[in-house]
Motif scaffolding. Structure first.
Motif, PDB file in Angstrom:
ATOM      1  N   LYS A 520       0.756  -1.143   0.160  1.00 19.81           N
ATOM      2  CA  LYS A 520       0.062   0.007  -0.034  1.00 19.81           C
ATOM      3  C   LYS A 520       0.799   1.077   0.185  1.00 19.81           C
ATOM      4  O   LYS A 520       0.585   2.354   0.539  1.00 19.81           O
ATOM      5  CB  LYS A 520      -1.089   0.171   1.381  1.00 19.81           C
ATOM      6  CG  LYS A 520      -1.773  -1.096   1.334  1.00 19.81           C
ATOM      7  CD  LYS A 520      -2.893  -1.644   0.142  1.00 19.81           C
ATOM      8  CE  LYS A 520      -3.746  -2.364   0.225  1.00 19.81           C
ATOM      9  NZ  LYS A 520      -4.523  -3.086  -0.905  1.00 19.81           N
ATOM     10  N   ASN A 521       1.813   1.320  -0.792  1.00 18.02           N
ATOM     11  CA  ASN A 521       2.686   2.486  -0.939  1.00 18.02           C
ATOM     12  C   ASN A 521       2.930   2.904  -2.406  1.00 18.02           C
ATOM     13  O   ASN A 521       3.922   2.555  -3.060  1.00 18.02           O
ATOM     14  CB  ASN A 521       4.147   1.913  -0.293  1.00 18.02           C
ATOM     15  CG  ASN A 521       4.905   3.206   0.005  1.00 18.02           C
ATOM     16  OD1 ASN A 521       4.765   4.346  -0.686  1.00 18.02           O
ATOM     17  ND2 ASN A 521       6.028   3.117   0.984  1.00 18.02           N
ATOM     18  N   PRO A 522       1.933   3.550  -2.953  1.00 17.53           N
ATOM     19  CA  PRO A 522       1.907   4.075  -4.312  1.00 17.53           C
ATOM     20  C   PRO A 522       3.101   4.863  -4.574  1.00 17.53           C
ATOM     21  O   PRO A 522       3.656   4.802  -5.619  1.00 17.53           O
ATOM     22  CB  PRO A 522       0.742   4.559  -4.761  1.00 17.53           C
ATOM     23  CG  PRO A 522       0.125   5.031  -3.287  1.00 17.53           C
ATOM     24  CD  PRO A 522       0.716   4.025  -2.191  1.00 17.53           C
ATOM     25  N   GLY A 523       3.685   5.538  -3.782  1.00 17.88           N
ATOM     26  CA  GLY A 523       4.812   6.438  -3.715  1.00 17.88           C
ATOM     27  C   GLY A 523       5.941   5.871  -4.063  1.00 17.88           C
ATOM     28  O   GLY A 523       6.904   5.959  -5.218  1.00 17.88           O
ATOM     29  N   GLU A 548      -1.510   2.953 -15.076  1.00 20.25           N
ATOM     30  CA  GLU A 548      -2.200   2.042 -14.118  1.00 20.25           C
ATOM     31  C   GLU A 548      -2.430   2.444 -12.780  1.00 20.25           C
ATOM     32  O   GLU A 548      -3.225   2.668 -12.034  1.00 20.25           O
ATOM     33  CB  GLU A 548      -1.789   0.537 -14.310  1.00 20.25           C
ATOM     34  CG  GLU A 548      -2.923  -0.363 -13.446  1.00 20.25           C
ATOM     35  CD  GLU A 548      -2.252  -1.784 -13.210  1.00 20.25           C
ATOM     36  OE1 GLU A 548      -2.983  -2.398 -12.457  1.00 20.25           O
ATOM     37  OE2 GLU A 548      -1.294  -1.955 -14.002  1.00 20.25           O
ATOM     38  N   LEU A 549      -1.019   2.490 -12.309  1.00 17.82           N
ATOM     39  CA  LEU A 549      -0.776   3.222 -10.966  1.00 17.82           C
ATOM     40  C   LEU A 549      -1.475   4.536 -10.767  1.00 17.82           C
ATOM     41  O   LEU A 549      -1.999   4.750  -9.737  1.00 17.82           O
ATOM     42  CB  LEU A 549       0.726   3.252 -10.754  1.00 17.82           C
ATOM     43  CG  LEU A 549       1.088   4.019  -9.576  1.00 17.82           C
ATOM     44  CD1 LEU A 549       0.712   3.129  -8.281  1.00 17.82           C
ATOM     45  CD2 LEU A 549       2.881   3.902  -9.150  1.00 17.82           C
ATOM     46  N   GLU A 550      -1.116   5.569 -11.645  1.00 17.79           N
ATOM     47  CA  GLU A 550      -1.563   6.911 -11.724  1.00 17.79           C
ATOM     48  C   GLU A 550      -3.234   6.971 -11.537  1.00 17.79           C
ATOM     49  O   GLU A 550      -3.795   7.470 -10.875  1.00 17.79           O
ATOM     50  CB  GLU A 550      -1.354   7.725 -12.542  1.00 17.79           C
ATOM     51  CG  GLU A 550       0.518   7.811 -12.537  1.00 17.79           C
ATOM     52  CD  GLU A 550       0.928   8.556 -11.392  1.00 17.79           C
ATOM     53  OE1 GLU A 550       0.354   8.933 -10.390  1.00 17.79           O
ATOM     54  OE2 GLU A 550       1.918   8.599 -11.424  1.00 17.79           O
ATOM     55  N   VAL A 553      -5.123   5.680  -7.869  1.00 22.72           N
ATOM     56  CA  VAL A 553      -5.186   6.559  -6.915  1.00 22.72           C
ATOM     57  C   VAL A 553      -6.475   7.589  -6.928  1.00 22.72           C
ATOM     58  O   VAL A 553      -7.147   7.743  -7.901  1.00 22.72           O
ATOM     59  CB  VAL A 553      -3.761   7.157  -6.545  1.00 22.72           C
ATOM     60  CG1 VAL A 553      -2.823   6.311  -6.278  1.00 22.72           C
ATOM     61  CG2 VAL A 553      -3.699   8.097  -7.663  1.00 22.72           C
ATOM     62  N   ASP A 554      -6.487   8.431  -6.032  1.00 25.53           N
ATOM     63  CA  ASP A 554      -7.413   9.416  -5.846  1.00 25.53           C
ATOM     64  C   ASP A 554      -7.089  10.471  -7.263  1.00 25.53           C
ATOM     65  O   ASP A 554      -6.415  11.216  -7.085  1.00 25.53           O
ATOM     66  CB  ASP A 554      -7.566  10.114  -4.758  1.00 25.53           C
ATOM     67  CG  ASP A 554      -8.810  11.290  -4.308  1.00 25.53           C
ATOM     68  OD1 ASP A 554      -9.741  11.323  -5.375  1.00 25.53           O
ATOM     69  OD2 ASP A 554      -9.122  11.591  -3.481  1.00 25.53           O
ATOM     70  N   SER A 557      -7.083  14.306  -6.801  1.00 28.30           N
ATOM     71  CA  SER A 557      -5.803  14.945  -6.312  1.00 28.30           C
ATOM     72  C   SER A 557      -4.583  14.486  -7.196  1.00 28.30           C
ATOM     73  O   SER A 557      -3.617  14.765  -7.175  1.00 28.30           O
ATOM     74  CB  SER A 557      -5.509  14.492  -4.878  1.00 28.30           C
ATOM     75  OG  SER A 557      -5.368  13.043  -4.646  1.00 28.30           O
ATOM     76  N   ASN A 558      -4.937  13.568  -8.069  1.00 26.93           N
ATOM     77  CA  ASN A 558      -3.774  13.149  -9.063  1.00 26.93           C
ATOM     78  C   ASN A 558      -4.059  13.310 -10.446  1.00 26.93           C
ATOM     79  O   ASN A 558      -3.389  12.452 -11.340  1.00 26.93           O
ATOM     80  CB  ASN A 558      -3.736  11.724  -8.486  1.00 26.93           C
ATOM     81  CG  ASN A 558      -2.061  11.201  -8.872  1.00 26.93           C
ATOM     82  OD1 ASN A 558      -1.205  11.819  -8.905  1.00 26.93           O
ATOM     83  ND2 ASN A 558      -2.068   9.781  -9.828  1.00 26.93           N
ATOM     84  N   GLY A 559      -4.988  13.906 -10.562  1.00 27.12           N
ATOM     85  CA  GLY A 559      -5.042  14.421 -12.223  1.00 27.12           C
ATOM     86  C   GLY A 559      -3.981  14.673 -12.863  1.00 27.12           C
ATOM     87  O   GLY A 559      -3.612  14.271 -14.117  1.00 27.12           O
ATOM     88  N   GLY A 560      -3.005  15.497 -12.380  1.00 23.28           N
ATOM     89  CA  GLY A 560      -1.882  15.841 -12.826  1.00 23.28           C
ATOM     90  C   GLY A 560      -0.995  14.625 -13.402  1.00 23.28           C
ATOM     91  O   GLY A 560      -0.084  14.727 -14.257  1.00 23.28           O
ATOM     92  N   GLY A 561      -0.974  13.769 -12.402  1.00 22.94           N
ATOM     93  CA  GLY A 561       0.094  12.527 -12.651  1.00 22.94           C
ATOM     94  C   GLY A 561      -0.224  11.869 -13.911  1.00 22.94           C
ATOM     95  O   GLY A 561       0.524  11.223 -14.580  1.00 22.94           O
ATOM     96  N   VAL A 562      -1.827  11.775 -13.910  1.00 24.19           N
ATOM     97  CA  VAL A 562      -2.026  10.793 -15.246  1.00 24.19           C
ATOM     98  C   VAL A 562      -1.450  11.565 -16.507  1.00 24.19           C
ATOM     99  O   VAL A 562      -1.194  10.834 -17.319  1.00 24.19           O
ATOM    100  CB  VAL A 562      -3.647  10.672 -15.317  1.00 24.19           C
ATOM    101  CG1 VAL A 562      -3.782  10.049 -16.390  1.00 24.19           C
ATOM    102  CG2 VAL A 562      -4.019   9.607 -14.197  1.00 24.19           C
ATOM    103  N   LEU A 563      -1.966  13.028 -16.646  1.00 26.17           N
ATOM    104  CA  LEU A 563      -1.374  13.672 -17.784  1.00 26.17           C
ATOM    105  C   LEU A 563       0.081  13.813 -17.846  1.00 26.17           C
ATOM    106  O   LEU A 563       0.496  13.722 -18.997  1.00 26.17           O
ATOM    107  CB  LEU A 563      -2.054  14.799 -17.657  1.00 26.17           C
ATOM    108  CG  LEU A 563      -3.528  15.144 -17.682  1.00 26.17           C
ATOM    109  CD1 LEU A 563      -3.960  16.368 -17.541  1.00 26.17           C
ATOM    110  CD2 LEU A 563      -4.222  14.142 -18.872  1.00 26.17           C
TER     111      LEU A 563
END
Length: 702
Positions: A520-523, A548-550, A553-554, A557-563
């Protein structure tokens, strides 16, 4: 030296319950190539060292070190071993011969011919005790070798003082051990004949009869010869000389009853005349039978044995065609042809079916108390064991037949199965990882976790670098709750595989999923994938798993990670089609989760630019000389694609052709077609496609 737990034949021919724990390969016909045949082992053969003697001092022969190094560098090269052994034999150097034979027989214990050579070497050197020790060591490794038993017995006959009573007792004891271990082999006739003839030489005609009575119940190749010898033996001597007191008394009573019955039937005298007055005794018996009585009793003996012979002949006839199909019953490193493998498989299947039929019949007869059915059931199981052991001489290098043996023995007990796995993995198949993984799964299934770990660790040392073995170790630690050890194993592998980018990417993905799903450590998982992308920027699977990882998550709060992941993939040295798919995925994301319409339009423009670049490149590759009809169809397809992705007028949200969903399972519904796209694009992982498609083979059906 006798194998404990093996079934034995008593004087009455009854069988005790057999066990495979100490039952090994029977001997087969000797090969034309000395040392290329033999039996099997139950455990690694330890180096032979004669007690009370020290090794010879002095230098080794000139070429010994060179030949020894060849075998040490490649212990699987059978020709190097035979060259070394031939050289040592020619030089006649005892120390060199012992060292070479010890090492060779440790690796190839099936080659019973070399056990015989070793014993003869010691005998010619005057070391009789050593020669006996070599034979005993060889028979521990190959207790079903008829040739080695005969060699050992002949050695004893030539060295023991037969005028001593204990010498005869020892020879008879060795004979009993031999027939208990190897007497049920189809080709064990020479051993039985030698035993019977030896008893005759000792003047023990009763024991000789017992030996022939026992082999009369065993299906062997020369079954008819044994019966003819038994008939000659019985008709050549008075019954009291060849029968035990119990059987002689029984057959004599049977003869008397037949005489009385014959007189009654002839009516020569009445039944009353046969009765004696009270107090009158029968005529005195001088202990000698008349010539007529001897002849009649011999006929009765042959009648009783004829029935046993007919039953045994029927068993032999059932097996004759199977035996005739076996052309190479001895061990050799050369592969067997498919016809021979099929012949063994067919024979085993038939013998197992026969044993199962006998077992069913025994269950039905158990209620009625039929002892004969029980004995036949035990004999059927024994025949299956013997046949498997014979098969695993010729087929010792074929793991599918070891697995077949394991499946048959599974209902018998854990130790029997464990013994077979140990022999296969530690002696004959040290480099075949599949059967080792089977063994580890077996031990884990039955709660022997420490042994399963040992097996996997040993296999990884023997065959380093196999992904399946390392992942099995990781899985074992994970299943036992030791996540820290499992993580350490994955991290170690990732670190060690940096010089192999595809392998590094493969294990990086495994580690990232482990950290994400279990720890449970996505970072940390994200860091692992990003580091892997730096090493392998052209590996689309890394971007795919990062996306898939990005997505998991939520997203608020993590839309920027996907893009960012999509942008990184589009900018990477990936194929144009792969970039389009990632771009399409990013466009779908902003349509579903984007916070501003401007982000949707910007992503759409980038996606259209990729499409145009791809179309332009494709047209340039096709050139100007293509078929006009074909070009027309391509233009129509391009037009259709543009029409499908053209942005509608505001205020409607721009629409695109719904792409398939990404990994992780969070995209479903109308985007289910993405599963087929994912399978086409990323269904395999380079050289690891086959291992994962075949991974289920490491878990045999329960």
């Amino acid at each position: 030296m006798a194998a404990e737990g093996t079934e034995d034949l008593g004087s009455n021919g009854e069988l005790t319950n057999p066990s495979v724990t100490e039952l090994y390969e029977p001997e087969v016909e000797e090969s034309a190539e000395s040392g290329a045949d033999g039996g099997d082992t139950s455990a690694p053969v330890t180096s032979y060292t004669a007690k009370g003697e020290e090794e010879e001092e002095g230098e080794m022969p000139a070429d010994f070190e060179r030949l020894w190094k060849l075998t040490s560098d490649n212990s699987q090269d059978f020709n190097s071993w035979t060259d070394l052994l031939q050289y040592c034999e020619q030089e006649g150097h005892m120390r060199a011969c012992r060292q070479a034979l010890n090492a060779f027989l440790l690796r190839y214990p099936l080659c019973y011919g070399y056990w015989k050579k070793f014993a003869d070497l010691e005998r010619r050197a005057g070391h009789i005790d050593k020669a006996e020790e070599v034979c005993e060591q060889g028979l521990k490794a190959i207790p079903l070798s008829v040739d080695l038993w005969i060699h050992y017995i002949n050695l004893l006959l030539g060295t023991l003082n037969m005028n001593l009573p204990e010498s005869a007792q020892r020879i008879r004891s060795v004979f009993e051990e031999a027939v208990a271990a190897a007497g049920w082999d189809f080709h064990s006739d020479r051993l039985w004949d030698l035993y019977a003839e030896w008893e005759k030489e000792q003047g023990n005609l009763k024991f000789m009869t017992e030996v022939y009575d026992r082999v009369l119940r065993v299906p062997t190749q020369l079954y008819n010869t044994h019966y003819e010898k038994l008939k000659t033996h019985i008709t050549s001597h008075p019954p009291q000389d060849v029968l035990s007191p119990e059987e002689y008394g029984k057959v004599r009573d049977e003869y008397k009853q037949s005489q009385i019955q014959a007189k009654k039937e002839r009516s020569d005298i009445s039944a009353e005349e046969e009765e004696r007055p009270p107090g009158e005794e029968e005529p005195a018996d001088n202990g000698k039978d008349s010539e007529e009585a001897v002849q009649k009793m011999q006929e009765l003996l042959l009648v009783s044995r004829e029935e046993v012979y007919q039953q045994n002949e029927a068993e032999v006839r059932k097996r004759w065609n199977f035996e005739d199909a076996i052309k190479r019953p001895y061990f050799h490193v050369k592969p067997l042809d498919k016809a021979q493998l099929k012949a063994w498989q067919s024979y085993l299947d038939w013998e197992i079916a026969e044993a199962e039929t006998a077992a069913v019949a025994t269950e039905g007869a158990a209620v009625e108390g039929h002892e004969g059915s029980k004995q036949e059931c035990v004999a059927g199981h024994k025949r299956v064991l013997i046949l498997f052991e014979r098969c695993l001489i010729a087929c010792a290098l074929y793991e599918e037949l070891w697995n077949k043996y394991v499946q048959y023995l599974a209902p018998q007990g854990l130790e029997e199965v464990r013994n077979v796995y140990r022999r296969a993995c530690e002696i004959h198949l040290p480099y075949k990882h599949s059967i080792h993984l089977h063994w580890a799964s077996f031990e884990e299934k039955h709660g022997n976790i420490s042994e399963a770990k040992r097996i996997l660790e040993s296999l990884e040392m023997t065959v380093p670098g196999l992904a399946a073995v390392r992942l099995r170790r990781v899985g074992l630690e994970r299943r036992t709750g030791r996540l820290d050890v499992a993580e350490a194993l994955l991290k170690e592998t990732v670190e060690q595989s940096k010089d192999n980018p595809p392998l590094h990417a493969f294990f990086s993905i495994k580690l990232a999923r482990f950290l994400h799903k279990l720890c449970k450590n996505p970072g940390r998982a994200r860091t692992v994938l990003q580091e892997a992308i730096e090493l392998s920027p052209d590996n689309s699977r890394l971007y795919q798993n990062l996306l898939e990882l990005e997505m998991s998550v939520d997203l608020r709060s993590n839309g920027g990670g996907v893009l960012q992941c999509v942008a990184k993939a589009v900018a990477a040295p990936l194929s144009p089609k792969t970039k389009i798919l990632f771009s399409q995925r990013g466009l779908q994301f902003v349509e579903d989760f984007g916070t501003t319409v401007q982000s949707v339009l910007s992503m759409y423009e980038e996606h259209q630019k990729l499409l145009k670049e791809h179309d332009a490149k494709r047209q340039a590759e096709n050139g100007n000389n293509d078929d006009p009809e074909k070009m027309s169809k391509m233009d129509d397809a391009s037009a259709l694609a543009v029409a499908q992705t053209a942005p509608p007028t505001m205020p409607h949200v721009p629409m695109t052709t719904p792409p398939p969903s990404m990994m992780g399972g969070d995209m479903s519904g109308s985007y289910g077609s993405y599963g087929s796209w994912y399978q086409q694009q990323y269904g395999g992982y380079g050289s690891y496609q086959n291992p994962w498609n075949q991974y289920n083979q490491y878990y045999p059906p329960s």
